[in-house]
Every structure is written in structure tokens, then in C-alpha cells.
Design a protein around this motif. Structure first.
Motif, PDB file in Angstrom:
ATOM      1  N   SER A  98      49.708  45.440  30.179  1.00 27.43           N
ATOM      2  CA  SER A  98      48.895  44.608  29.167  1.00 27.43           C
ATOM      3  C   SER A  98      47.413  44.315  29.586  1.00 27.43           C
ATOM      4  CB  SER A  98      49.680  43.698  28.626  1.00 27.43           C
ATOM      5  OG  SER A  98      50.790  44.065  28.104  1.00 27.43           O
ATOM      6  N   TYR A  99      47.664  43.738  30.599  1.00 25.82           N
ATOM      7  CA  TYR A  99      46.327  43.487  31.204  1.00 25.82           C
ATOM      8  C   TYR A  99      45.169  44.675  31.607  1.00 25.82           C
ATOM      9  CZ  TYR A  99      42.981  42.655  35.035  1.00 25.82           C
ATOM     10  OH  TYR A  99      41.667  42.429  35.705  1.00 25.82           O
ATOM     11  N   VAL A 100      45.591  45.862  32.102  1.00 29.94           N
ATOM     12  CA  VAL A 100      44.706  46.863  32.194  1.00 29.94           C
ATOM     13  C   VAL A 100      44.370  47.497  30.845  1.00 29.94           C
ATOM     14  CG1 VAL A 100      45.297  47.381  34.646  1.00 29.94           C
ATOM     15  CG2 VAL A 100      46.596  48.483  32.846  1.00 29.94           C
ATOM     16  N   GLU A 101      45.235  47.366  30.061  1.00 33.93           N
ATOM     17  CA  GLU A 101      45.010  47.877  28.546  1.00 33.93           C
ATOM     18  C   GLU A 101      44.049  46.926  27.629  1.00 33.93           C
ATOM     19  OE1 GLU A 101      48.568  49.171  26.835  1.00 33.93           O
ATOM     20  OE2 GLU A 101      48.340  50.994  27.848  1.00 33.93           O
ATOM     21  N   GLY A 102      43.899  45.701  28.442  1.00 30.31           N
ATOM     22  CA  GLY A 102      43.203  44.804  27.747  1.00 30.31           C
ATOM     23  C   GLY A 102      43.639  44.173  26.386  1.00 30.31           C
ATOM     24  N   GLU A 103      44.944  43.846  26.525  1.00 30.95           N
ATOM     25  CA  GLU A 103      45.555  43.168  25.381  1.00 30.95           C
ATOM     26  C   GLU A 103      45.400  41.788  25.494  1.00 30.95           C
ATOM     27  OE1 GLU A 103      49.852  44.224  24.889  1.00 30.95           O
ATOM     28  OE2 GLU A 103      49.539  46.299  25.088  1.00 30.95           O
ATOM     29  N   ARG A 104      44.951  41.603  24.114  1.00 32.66           N
ATOM     30  CA  ARG A 104      44.665  39.958  24.197  1.00 32.66           C
ATOM     31  C   ARG A 104      45.450  38.675  24.387  1.00 32.66           C
ATOM     32  NH1 ARG A 104      39.585  40.103  24.899  1.00 32.66           N
ATOM     33  NH2 ARG A 104      39.683  38.016  24.951  1.00 32.66           N
ATOM     34  N   GLN A 105      46.495  38.999  24.297  1.00 32.76           N
ATOM     35  CA  GLN A 105      47.664  38.015  24.569  1.00 32.76           C
ATOM     36  C   GLN A 105      47.649  37.721  26.076  1.00 32.76           C
ATOM     37  OE1 GLN A 105      48.411  40.978  23.542  1.00 32.76           O
ATOM     38  NE2 GLN A 105      50.557  41.229  24.108  1.00 32.76           N
ATOM     39  N   VAL A 106      47.235  38.573  26.935  1.00 33.55           N
ATOM     40  CA  VAL A 106      47.142  38.592  28.523  1.00 33.55           C
ATOM     41  C   VAL A 106      45.811  38.124  28.989  1.00 33.55           C
ATOM     42  CG1 VAL A 106      47.336  39.870  30.837  1.00 33.55           C
ATOM     43  CG2 VAL A 106      48.919  40.181  28.661  1.00 33.55           C
ATOM     44  N   ILE A 107      44.870  38.884  28.374  1.00 33.35           N
ATOM     45  CA  ILE A 107      43.426  38.256  28.861  1.00 33.35           C
ATOM     46  C   ILE A 107      43.241  36.826  28.372  1.00 33.35           C
ATOM     47  CG2 ILE A 107      41.036  39.018  28.310  1.00 33.35           C
ATOM     48  CD1 ILE A 107      42.687  41.089  29.832  1.00 33.35           C
ATOM     49  N   ASP A 108      43.547  36.453  27.421  1.00 40.67           N
ATOM     50  CA  ASP A 108      43.209  35.123  27.000  1.00 40.67           C
ATOM     51  C   ASP A 108      44.150  34.226  27.550  1.00 40.67           C
ATOM     52  OD1 ASP A 108      41.589  35.914  25.018  1.00 40.67           O
ATOM     53  OD2 ASP A 108      42.923  35.955  23.273  1.00 40.67           O
ATOM     54  N   ALA A 109      45.064  34.393  28.035  1.00 41.45           N
ATOM     55  CA  ALA A 109      46.000  33.577  28.887  1.00 41.45           C
ATOM     56  C   ALA A 109      45.221  33.269  30.329  1.00 41.45           C
ATOM     57  CB  ALA A 109      47.375  34.068  29.102  1.00 41.45           C
ATOM     58  N   MET A 110      44.485  34.163  30.639  1.00 43.09           N
ATOM     59  CA  MET A 110      43.935  34.146  32.283  1.00 43.09           C
ATOM     60  C   MET A 110      42.975  32.926  32.622  1.00 43.09           C
ATOM     61  SD  MET A 110      43.613  38.216  32.979  1.00 43.09           S
ATOM     62  CE  MET A 110      42.936  38.156  34.624  1.00 43.09           C
ATOM     63  N   VAL A 111      43.392  32.248  33.379  1.00 40.77           N
ATOM     64  CA  VAL A 111      42.442  31.082  33.625  1.00 40.77           C
ATOM     65  C   VAL A 111      41.336  31.463  34.725  1.00 40.77           C
ATOM     66  CG1 VAL A 111      43.634  29.162  32.657  1.00 40.77           C
ATOM     67  CG2 VAL A 111      43.800  29.807  35.098  1.00 40.77           C
ATOM     68  N   THR A 112      41.683  32.603  35.532  1.00 40.77           N
ATOM     69  CA  THR A 112      41.134  33.340  36.603  1.00 40.77           C
ATOM     70  C   THR A 112      41.537  34.629  36.803  1.00 40.77           C
ATOM     71  OG1 THR A 112      40.349  32.647  39.047  1.00 40.77           O
ATOM     72  CG2 THR A 112      42.651  32.391  38.485  1.00 40.77           C
ATOM     73  N   GLY A 113      41.020  35.270  38.015  1.00 40.88           N
ATOM     74  CA  GLY A 113      41.288  36.649  38.066  1.00 40.88           C
ATOM     75  C   GLY A 113      40.809  37.142  39.386  1.00 40.88           C
ATOM     76  N   TYR A 114      40.854  38.253  39.794  1.00 41.27           N
ATOM     77  CA  TYR A 114      40.246  38.730  41.057  1.00 41.27           C
ATOM     78  C   TYR A 114      38.925  38.733  41.020  1.00 41.27           C
ATOM     79  CZ  TYR A 114      39.664  40.822  45.842  1.00 41.27           C
ATOM     80  OH  TYR A 114      39.119  40.924  47.046  1.00 41.27           O
ATOM     81  N   PRO A 115      37.986  38.059  41.638  1.00 42.05           N
ATOM     82  CA  PRO A 115      36.521  37.843  41.319  1.00 42.05           C
ATOM     83  C   PRO A 115      35.896  39.155  40.699  1.00 42.05           C
ATOM     84  CG  PRO A 115      37.072  36.415  43.174  1.00 42.05           C
ATOM     85  CD  PRO A 115      38.261  37.452  42.992  1.00 42.05           C
ATOM     86  N   ARG A 116      36.043  40.239  41.359  1.00 39.12           N
ATOM     87  CA  ARG A 116      34.996  41.591  41.005  1.00 39.12           C
ATOM     88  C   ARG A 116      35.671  42.163  39.782  1.00 39.12           C
ATOM     89  NH1 ARG A 116      35.607  45.383  43.744  1.00 39.12           N
ATOM     90  NH2 ARG A 116      37.095  44.975  45.121  1.00 39.12           N
TER      91      ARG A 116
END
Length: 605
Positions: free
Chosen positions: A29-47
């Protein structure tokens, strides 16, 4: 229990470099850009994920300098902003597009007369994907700590209440499974929910004292000496001095003399070091293709392909691949007599994610015969376990990984071999062009984190070997007689290309590192194994705590057929082992393996 989806890894760390993606489905879901995952992220790998502080600073810069419809990227140097503009214009020209790009220099001043210089690249929003390629491949964008410092200064200028924690840093999740064993940040109390800056810094510093902020130059010098000496002398007695500038630190364990801290260059990220190594070669060698030998981390190959005359990619390091390399060199030499058939060869030691090692003495012989440079990424091998500098001209490393261990800051290094044939030319170019853009506060944290590197690696080596021996004995590759053998193979230097790894071990008792990858007999077994693991799960490696990810899903989701040609299967699980109790680790991996094996049993019923 594992961290909740989107939480920082490690928890309670505003500048964490990983993010929790606890299930196989979450990663897809993350690599496919699904909103429920992207919106839940407070951080991520910086690049790959723009830190919230960087997002806020970019918003303010866009509001100040850019009309509606423009986006921007922020860099600490005019040179990097120029490089971004050139890259975007070049990619646009390839597509027949004239991209309008503006550069703005923005100097932010504090009341105490200190200032920070930002370089802003403004462009139409619709070309964000091209700008993002530059940000991701090169690692040259501003760090989250630099962005945070700029926001503080801007708030003070406006006499607004100062809140030093970027919006969105609210951490509620924790991993209690290993809480008793995890070091430093990972042992933070689970009762903290909203962190202000004082609390955040307290948590980051509580298990080791940072140097004062005005000692950044000494911190950088200490790290350079630490790297140059290959840990011969790990702890200078006076951190504020760290020895005279440019002093020689002695010979390496393989007798490579006159390695100096002045031969070590620090960069804001590992990919930045690789990008700069490639730029250094492009500037000092006649125009010629680069060679990528062995399957590398994805952005290394992208750098070689997108800058310069192109890249010859040879996707493995076995004997048949050496034959391909030799044929390529002979063909290029025949077509252009008197010229080097390649400018440089890049390889990882070991490779990511299959942990294969090239025969470095054999590569050195080819390089001497055909006059090309060798650049080795030793991030996974690390400075403590292997010494590769005698076989190459440049060593690059991501200090963000095991050199740091705490996963709370980025950094990269480039080391020149003083005995290399082209050392003088490379050194002279760096002396005149090197620009220190490694933000002081990031360097302060990196210096602190790396003081006990050798001790941590010994623990991690022991743990990884124990876990790998346990898993390998139950794999098809080992000839396991067990029924329902769910593991196809364990990729680890102890079992593959071992003779090449052993040639570069610092000592006979040096370990094989903390990274390994697993291949499974069925997709369902891989998913269940991953989902059952109780360790942290997210991108990155080389952490003091165990960290797992479905590597091919994260790195090659949109090119999996291509990756499969080189043995990188879709259902590969990569594991970076940490410093937890060995028996606890074995029990956790045993539980995950049992769950995975049950999928075979249920499928035959």
C-alpha cells in the motif's frame, strides 16, 4: 508488539530515519501510494519521505518567493541547487520539455548574528516527480535538523512563540517485545505521547553525552580520524582537540600506510558520498562509461545511468560475470585504442540485498591492466569487519547505517586510497572543490553514536550468525531433511562467495555483518513469516535493533520482472539484526518460521 503503521522507528525520535510498515500489505500500500498509509506516516526514510520540518520550511519559502502553482526544493549550497536545475533541465530536454526553473538565495539571520544560507529551486508543481528524482538519487537536500533550525530562526524573527517540534511529530506507538534489551532511544518510556523539543533532545542524548553545539568541527575531525584509522584508536582522550588537524593516524591492518584524516570526506548522506565520488571521477577522468559490477542498491545504479556517458551494468559477481566484464573491457579497448575502456567500476562489498562479494584482488588486477578506478561501497561490510581500501581507489559508506546505529541521523563518507595510481589527481580536485555541507547538529549526533562502533558490531555479528545458522539449517539450500521446509535460501556471506569475503576480513575472528536476506518456497510463506516477526519492520538497515522489510517490494516494486533476472525475487525478506538478546531473537525467528511452515501444511490438506 510491533510499532503501529506509520510510527517513527525508533519511537520518540523526531529525526528517525525509518518508519513502521508492519505488514506485507502495508508495504504494498505504501509503494502504491494509498492514502490510508501515506496519511498515517509521521516520518519516513529521508530520501523517500520529505520530513515534516522540511515540508513546513518549503511551504514558507514557497509562500515567500514563489507564485501560485510553483513547488520548491531546498538545498544548503548554491552548487547543489545548480546541479538540481541542470538535472531537471536535462531530463526535460530528453522529453522535449522546457522546464522554467528559478533559483533563490535566502539568508536567515538570528538575533545573535548567526545565519543560515538556503538555496531554493522553484519550478512548476507538475514537474515535482523530476525534482524528486534528484532529491532521492543524490541525497543533497537539506536535513531535517537544518530545516528545524531554520524554522526556529524564522519564528524568532517574527517574535512568535517558539515551538521547535515540527507539526505531526506525535508518537503513540512502541515495540515492547524487545524493550528491555534495546539501547538508547529505543528504551524511552512508553508513557510519552506528545514531545516538545526539550523532551526529544533529552531522549536522544540520555544514553550518551553529545559534544556541545559549537564543537561540530571537532566532532567531524573525530569521525574522520575514526574512519581513517579503521578503528585502531577509537576514543581520543580529548574530544575538543582530537589531535592536530591533518595528522597521520597510522597504518591499516593490511599495511596501507599514510592513511590520514585528510583523506576522509564527510557528506550529508551515503548517497551524497556516492554521487560525489561519481562526480569526482567525471571531473578528473576522460569521458567514458562507468561499470556497475553486481546488483547494487537502486539509487547507485540510477546515479551511474543518469549522470555522465552511461553505465555498463553487470548484475552479479560470479565467474561468468567476470567473463562478461573482461569481454566488455576488451571490446571497448579494441574500439578506442589508447583510451581506458571505462572511467570507474562501482561495486558493493557485500551487495544489497543478496550479500554477494566480488573477488576484489581480481578486480584490482583488471583495473591496473585497463587503467580504470574502483569505487567500493563498504556500508554492509563496515569498517570493523572488512578492509577493502587496498583494492580500490575510493571507499564510500553510508554512515547512517551501522556507523550510527541509532537511526536518528544521516551521514556519508568518502575515503581516498593514498597509494592509488590516481590519488594525486583526485586529491587535488577535492582540495579545490570540496564543500562541507554536513550540518553541524547532524555531525554532533553521528559522532556520539559512532563512539562504540566496534563493540556494537561484535554483538550484532554474533547475533546475526546465530540467527542465520538456525535458519540456514532449516533451508532447502542446506539440504535440510525437514519436511515442510519453507525456506528456499539464506543469503549471508558465511554461505555465499565466502572465499571472497574472507580475503578482506580484518582478522580471522571478524564477523559476517548483521544483514541477511531470505527466499521462500511460496509467496504465502514469505508473507506469513514477515507478518509474524515481532521486530521493528521498516526501511533502512544497520540499526542497533533488528529491522526487517520485504526488500523487493520496497525497492523494485515497479520493476520486479527486471530485478528477478538478477535473482532478486519478489518475495525476498531482508533482515538487519540488532543487539537484542540472542535467545530472544532465536525464539522470535523460530515462531515466524513455524507460522510460515504451517502455510505449507494447510495448503496440502
Amino acid at each position: 508488539m510491533v510499532c503501529t503503521l506509520g510510527a517513527a522507528i525508533p519511537p520518540y525520535t523526531p529525526h528517525a530515519v525509518s518508519v513502521s510498515l508492519p505488514t506485507w500489505k502495508d508495504n504494498i500500500s505504501y509503494v502504491e501510494g494509498e492514502r490510508q498509509v501515506i496519511d498515517a506516516m509521521v516520518t519516513g526514510y529521508p530520501r523517500f519521505f520529505t520530513h515534516l520540518a522540511v515540508q513546513e520550511l518549503a511551504r514558507q519559502c514557497r509562500q515567500k518567493f514563489g507564485p501560485w502553482g510553483e513547488a520548491c526544493m531546498l538545498f544548503p549550497s548554491r552548487k547543489f541547487a545548480d546541479a538540481c536545475r541542470s538535472f531537471m533541465m536535462g531530463r526535460g530536454n530528453e522529453q522535449g520539455i522546457d522546464i522554467p526553473i528559478r533559483l533563490v538565495q535566502h539568508i536567515i539571520c538570528a538575533h545573535n548574528s548567526s545565519s543560515i544560507e538556503l538555496h531554493i529551486v522553484l519550478y512548476p508543481e507538475k514537474y515535482y516527480s523530476i525534482a524528486k528524482q534528484f532529491w532521492q538519487h543524490t541525497g543533497l537536500g537539506i536535513s531535517s535538523r537544518l530545516a528545524e533550525r531554520c524554522l526556529i530562526m524564522l519564528q524568532n524573527q517574527n517574535q512568535q512563540p517558539v515551538s521547535l517540534t515540527p507539526p505531526g511529530i506525535r508518537v503513540k506507538s512502541s515495540n515492547k517485545h524487545y524493550s528491555a534489551q534495546l539501547p538508547r532511544e529505543s528504551q524511552a518510556e512508553n508513557v510519552i505521547e506528545d514531545l516538545d523539543r526539550d523532551q526529544s533532545i533529552h531522549i536522544e542524548e540520555r544514553y550518551g553525552g553529545n559534544l556541545p553545539q559549537d564543537a561540530a568541527a571537532s566532532a567531524k575531525r573525530a569521525m574522520k580520524r575514526r574512519i581513517a584509522s579503521f578503528l585502531v584508536c577509537e576514543s581520543p582522550s580529548d574530544w575538543s582537540i582530537c589531535g592536530p588537524q591533518g595528522s597521520e593516524v597510522g597504518s591499516s591492518v593490511r599495511g596501507l600506510h599514510k592513511v590520514s584524516e585528510d583523506d576522509v570526506y564527510l557528506y550529508p548522506a551515503g548517497m551524497s558520498a556516492i554521487w560525489h565520488a561519481h562526480q569526482l571521477i567525471l571531473a578528473t577522468r576522460p569521458p567514458s562509461k562507468s561499470i556497475c559490477f553486481g546488483f547494487p542498491y537502486t539509487d547507485t545504479l540510477k546515479i551511474l545511468q543518469k549522470w555522465g556517458p552511461g553505465c555498463e551494468f553487470i548484475g552479479d559477481v560470479r565467474d561468468e560475470d567476470f567473463n562478461k566484464l573482461e569481454k566488455f573491457l576488451e571490446r571497448e579497448s579494441a574500439e578506442c585504442p589508447g583510451q581506458a575502456p571505462a572511467s570507474a567500476l562501482f561495486t558493493e562489498f557485500p551487495s544489497n540485498p543478496l550479500l554477494r562479494c566480488a573477488d576484489l584482488p581480481r578486480l584490482r588486477t583488471l583495473a591496473d591492466r585497463h587503467d580504470f578506478l574502483i569505487v567500493i561501497d563498504n556500508t554492509i561490510g563496515n569498517f570493523v569487519n572488512v578492509e577493502v581500501l587496498p583494492y580500490c581507489d575510493i571507499v564510500v559508506s553510508s554512515l547512517s547505517k551501522i556507523f550510527s546505529g541509532d537511526a536518528n541521523t544521516l551521514g556519508g563518507s568518502l575515503v581516498l586510497n593514498p597509494r592509488g595510481k590516481h590519488y594525486t589527481t583526485l586529491k587535488q580536485h577535492l582540495v579545490t572543490t570540496f564543500e562541507d555541507t554536513y550540518f553541524d547538529e547532524d555531525a554532533i549526533y553521528m559522532e556520539r553514536n559512532s563512539r562504540d562502533l566496534a563493540r556494537r558490531i561484535r554483538i550484532i555479528d554474533k547475533n546475526a550468525e546465530a540467527v542465520c545458522d538456525f535458519l540456514y539449517a532449516r533451508s532447502v539450500a542446506s539440504g535440510s531433511p525437514l519436511k515442510n521446509t519453507v525456506l528456499k535460501d539464506v543469503y549471508y556471506p558465511k554461505y555465499i562467495t565466502t572465499e571472497n569475503y574472507d580475503k578482506c576480513k580484518v582478522s580471522a575472528d571478524a564477523g559476517y555483518g548483521g544483514l541477511f536476506s531470505l527466499a521462500f518456497v511460496t509467496p504465502e510463506a514469505a508473507r506469513v513469516f514477515f507478518d509474524t516477526l515481532s521486530c521493528y519492520k521498516g526501511p533502512s538497515l544497520g540499526t542497533n535493533f533488528t529491522l526487517a522489510c520485504p526488500y523487493t517490494i520496497l525497492a523494485h516494486y515497479f520493476e520486479m520482472d527486471w530485478a528477478a533476472k538478477y535473482g532478486i525475487g519478489e518475495y525476498l525478506v531482508r533482515v538487519s539484526v540488532g543487539m537484542e538478546d540472542t535467545q530472544t531473537l532465536l525464539e522470535d525467528f523460530g515462531k515466524a518460521l513455524t507460522a510460515a511452515q504451517a502455510t505449507l501444511t494447510s495448503s496440502t490438506n
